[in-house]
Design a protein around this motif. Sequence first.
Motif, mmCIF file in Angstrom:
data_model
loop_
_atom_site.group_PDB
_atom_site.id
_atom_site.type_symbol
_atom_site.label_atom_id
_atom_site.label_comp_id
_atom_site.label_asym_id
_atom_site.label_seq_id
_atom_site.Cartn_x
_atom_site.Cartn_y
_atom_site.Cartn_z
ATOM 1 N N LEU A 103 -20.420 30.604 13.192
ATOM 2 C CA LEU A 103 -19.454 31.327 12.351
ATOM 3 C C LEU A 103 -20.159 32.498 11.675
ATOM 4 O O LEU A 103 -20.607 32.386 10.530
ATOM 5 C CB LEU A 103 -18.883 30.381 11.291
ATOM 6 N N LYS A 104 -20.287 33.595 12.398
ATOM 7 C CA LYS A 104 -20.942 34.767 11.809
ATOM 8 C C LYS A 104 -20.370 36.027 12.432
ATOM 9 O O LYS A 104 -19.628 35.957 13.417
ATOM 10 C CB LYS A 104 -22.452 34.699 11.996
ATOM 11 N N HIS A 105 -20.725 37.165 11.892
ATOM 12 C CA HIS A 105 -20.206 38.466 12.345
ATOM 13 C C HIS A 105 -18.675 38.452 12.380
ATOM 14 O O HIS A 105 -18.060 39.079 13.248
ATOM 15 C CB HIS A 105 -20.694 38.817 13.761
ATOM 16 N N GLY A 106 -18.039 37.665 11.518
ATOM 17 C CA GLY A 106 -16.583 37.617 11.515
ATOM 18 C C GLY A 106 -15.999 36.843 12.686
ATOM 19 O O GLY A 106 -14.792 36.838 12.928
ATOM 20 N N PHE A 107 -16.873 36.170 13.440
ATOM 21 C CA PHE A 107 -16.426 35.412 14.624
ATOM 22 C C PHE A 107 -16.013 34.000 14.200
ATOM 23 O O PHE A 107 -16.745 33.317 13.494
ATOM 24 C CB PHE A 107 -17.587 35.345 15.626
ATOM 25 N N THR A 108 -14.825 33.592 14.621
ATOM 26 C CA THR A 108 -14.335 32.250 14.287
ATOM 27 C C THR A 108 -13.966 31.552 15.594
ATOM 28 O O THR A 108 -12.903 31.814 16.171
ATOM 29 C CB THR A 108 -13.113 32.337 13.348
ATOM 30 N N PRO A 109 -14.859 30.699 16.097
ATOM 31 C CA PRO A 109 -14.663 30.173 17.445
ATOM 32 C C PRO A 109 -13.556 29.127 17.582
ATOM 33 O O PRO A 109 -13.194 28.469 16.609
ATOM 34 C CB PRO A 109 -16.021 29.521 17.751
ATOM 35 N N HIS A 110 -13.083 29.005 18.808
ATOM 36 C CA HIS A 110 -12.263 27.858 19.185
ATOM 37 C C HIS A 110 -13.246 26.752 19.578
ATOM 38 O O HIS A 110 -14.064 26.920 20.477
ATOM 39 C CB HIS A 110 -11.362 28.240 20.369
ATOM 40 N N VAL A 111 -13.198 25.644 18.860
ATOM 41 C CA VAL A 111 -14.176 24.568 19.065
ATOM 42 C C VAL A 111 -13.502 23.370 19.715
ATOM 43 O O VAL A 111 -12.438 22.934 19.275
ATOM 44 C CB VAL A 111 -14.795 24.131 17.711
ATOM 45 N N LEU A 125 -14.484 22.290 10.121
ATOM 46 C CA LEU A 125 -14.427 23.527 10.911
ATOM 47 C C LEU A 125 -13.028 24.129 10.920
ATOM 48 O O LEU A 125 -12.863 25.340 10.810
ATOM 49 C CB LEU A 125 -14.917 23.248 12.341
ATOM 50 N N ALA A 126 -12.015 23.276 11.026
ATOM 51 C CA ALA A 126 -10.631 23.783 10.988
ATOM 52 C C ALA A 126 -10.354 24.416 9.628
ATOM 53 O O ALA A 126 -9.660 25.428 9.532
ATOM 54 C CB ALA A 126 -9.643 22.662 11.285
ATOM 55 N N GLY A 127 -10.945 23.839 8.584
ATOM 56 C CA GLY A 127 -10.777 24.383 7.232
ATOM 57 C C GLY A 127 -11.431 25.746 7.076
ATOM 58 O O GLY A 127 -11.100 26.513 6.171
ATOM 59 N N LEU A 128 -12.378 26.047 7.963
ATOM 60 C CA LEU A 128 -13.041 27.360 7.917
ATOM 61 C C LEU A 128 -12.345 28.345 8.855
ATOM 62 O O LEU A 128 -12.854 29.432 9.122
ATOM 63 C CB LEU A 128 -14.522 27.204 8.288
ATOM 64 N N GLY A 129 -11.215 27.922 9.391
ATOM 65 C CA GLY A 129 -10.401 28.836 10.196
ATOM 66 C C GLY A 129 -10.494 28.641 11.701
ATOM 67 O O GLY A 129 -9.794 29.313 12.458
ATOM 68 N N CYS A 130 -11.391 27.742 12.158
ATOM 69 C CA CYS A 130 -11.531 27.550 13.606
ATOM 70 C C CYS A 130 -10.318 26.811 14.163
ATOM 71 O O CYS A 130 -9.755 25.931 13.512
ATOM 72 C CB CYS A 130 -12.761 26.683 13.928
ATOM 73 N N LYS A 131 -9.954 27.167 15.386
ATOM 74 C CA LYS A 131 -8.960 26.380 16.115
ATOM 75 C C LYS A 131 -9.726 25.192 16.701
ATOM 76 O O LYS A 131 -10.793 25.374 17.303
ATOM 77 C CB LYS A 131 -8.360 27.251 17.213
ATOM 78 N N LEU A 132 -9.205 24.000 16.510
ATOM 79 C CA LEU A 132 -9.918 22.798 16.943
ATOM 80 C C LEU A 132 -9.140 22.025 17.988
ATOM 81 O O LEU A 132 -7.971 21.706 17.779
ATOM 82 C CB LEU A 132 -10.148 21.873 15.744
ATOM 83 N N THR A 133 -9.789 21.729 19.110
ATOM 84 C CA THR A 133 -9.237 20.775 20.060
ATOM 85 C C THR A 133 -10.122 19.541 19.960
ATOM 86 O O THR A 133 -11.351 19.658 19.987
ATOM 87 C CB THR A 133 -9.272 21.348 21.498
ATOM 88 N N LEU A 134 -9.494 18.392 19.799
ATOM 89 C CA LEU A 134 -10.269 17.167 19.585
ATOM 90 C C LEU A 134 -10.025 16.198 20.730
ATOM 91 O O LEU A 134 -8.897 16.054 21.207
ATOM 92 C CB LEU A 134 -9.860 16.487 18.272
ATOM 93 N N LEU A 135 -11.106 15.519 21.113
ATOM 94 C CA LEU A 135 -11.020 14.536 22.184
ATOM 95 C C LEU A 135 -11.616 13.221 21.688
ATOM 96 O O LEU A 135 -12.740 13.206 21.182
ATOM 97 C CB LEU A 135 -11.819 15.075 23.382
ATOM 98 N N GLU A 136 -10.835 12.160 21.790
ATOM 99 C CA GLU A 136 -11.340 10.847 21.371
ATOM 100 C C GLU A 136 -10.917 9.810 22.412
ATOM 101 O O GLU A 136 -9.763 9.759 22.817
ATOM 102 C CB GLU A 136 -10.780 10.480 19.981
ATOM 103 N N ARG A 137 -11.870 8.988 22.837
ATOM 104 C CA ARG A 137 -11.559 8.062 23.928
ATOM 105 C C ARG A 137 -11.067 6.697 23.468
ATOM 106 O O ARG A 137 -10.404 6.010 24.226
ATOM 107 C CB ARG A 137 -12.775 7.894 24.830
ATOM 108 N N MET A 138 -11.421 6.277 22.253
ATOM 109 C CA MET A 138 -11.002 4.940 21.828
ATOM 110 C C MET A 138 -9.594 4.991 21.245
ATOM 111 O O MET A 138 -9.353 5.710 20.264
ATOM 112 C CB MET A 138 -11.966 4.395 20.785
ATOM 113 N N PRO A 139 -8.664 4.207 21.794
ATOM 114 C CA PRO A 139 -7.286 4.294 21.311
ATOM 115 C C PRO A 139 -7.148 3.994 19.819
ATOM 116 O O PRO A 139 -6.349 4.641 19.132
ATOM 117 C CB PRO A 139 -6.535 3.252 22.156
#
Length: 270
Positions: A103-111, A125-139
């Motif tokens: 998160l630098k140079h004004g860059f806000t990654p999709h994580v 990270l989402a609170g810092l503006g990042c778009k978050l895709t989350l993956l969890e395997r345990m139901p």
Amino acid sequence: MSPTLVSEHLNNIAVGYVDSVDSEYAKRLAKKWHLNYLGHVVAASKQPQLEFVLQMHHHALELCKLDEPKLGAIKVDFVEGAVAHRRKFGGGRGQDIAKAVGLKHGFTPHVLDATAGLGRDAFVLAGLGCKLTLLERMPVVAALLDDGIERAKLHHEVADIANNMQLFHGTSLDEVDLDLAPDVVYLDPMYPHREKSAAVKKEMRIFQSLVGEDLDADDLLAPALALATYRVVVKRPSYAPPLANKKPSMSINMKKNRFDVYVKLAIPKA
Ligand SMILES: C[S@@+](CC[C@H](N)C(=O)[O-])C[C@H]1O[C@@H](n2cnc3c(N)ncnc32)[C@H](O)[C@@H]1O
């Protein structure tokens, strides 16, 4: 939340309710996550094979370990408690996790957080503006996290953050066609803890006894590197070797943990 990719039937866990007003909702959750339905939680005493109960309590989903009731219950709460405190006072873009994902140079990654767990790092990270895709395997973990995200969407202080988080229930980066090109892949697999169990926080003890160790964690690095555009970040305990024994480009050291950063491409300047 979509899609549900894993269909497992875990016999040591069942979904129940504390207040009868939540009974229908608990039944629907059991169906959604392919878990057994218990009914009222008091029925657990008649089912000796049960180790955990996932219970609806005051409209939130909680996990209890039946043989250790003193540990209490865990739920995902993005509105109050430690996570909320960190959102308000955690140091913003200056904190180590923000530096690690670039998160630098004004860059806000999709994580892509490919080991989402209870979503705490992802929420930061989402609170810092990042778009978050989350993956969890345990139901069970995915059910807790999904419930926490959905509740957060209803709260004015954190709704915008929760709306930036999309959870998938999946087994691995290879199998899941996420149809996305994340800037950064973030990994935080379970690693054996050194501390004596009494020193580990209660919440962590329930979580550890449910999830165990991610013995296949090394397998995550290669697909993560293939998927990420800019970098892969791996959170490790300070005493642990790097994931898959692969030397990172750089590390950010903290008191108990470190972030190993595998750089593929420099972060763009705005
Ligand atoms: C240590 S926890 C992550 C904690 C998380 N960073 C947080 O802040 O709450 C690790 C989680 O990754 C999940 N996991 C491990 N390997 C995975 C994989 N290959 N695919 C999806 N989830 C995985 C485990 O089930 C566990 O819930």
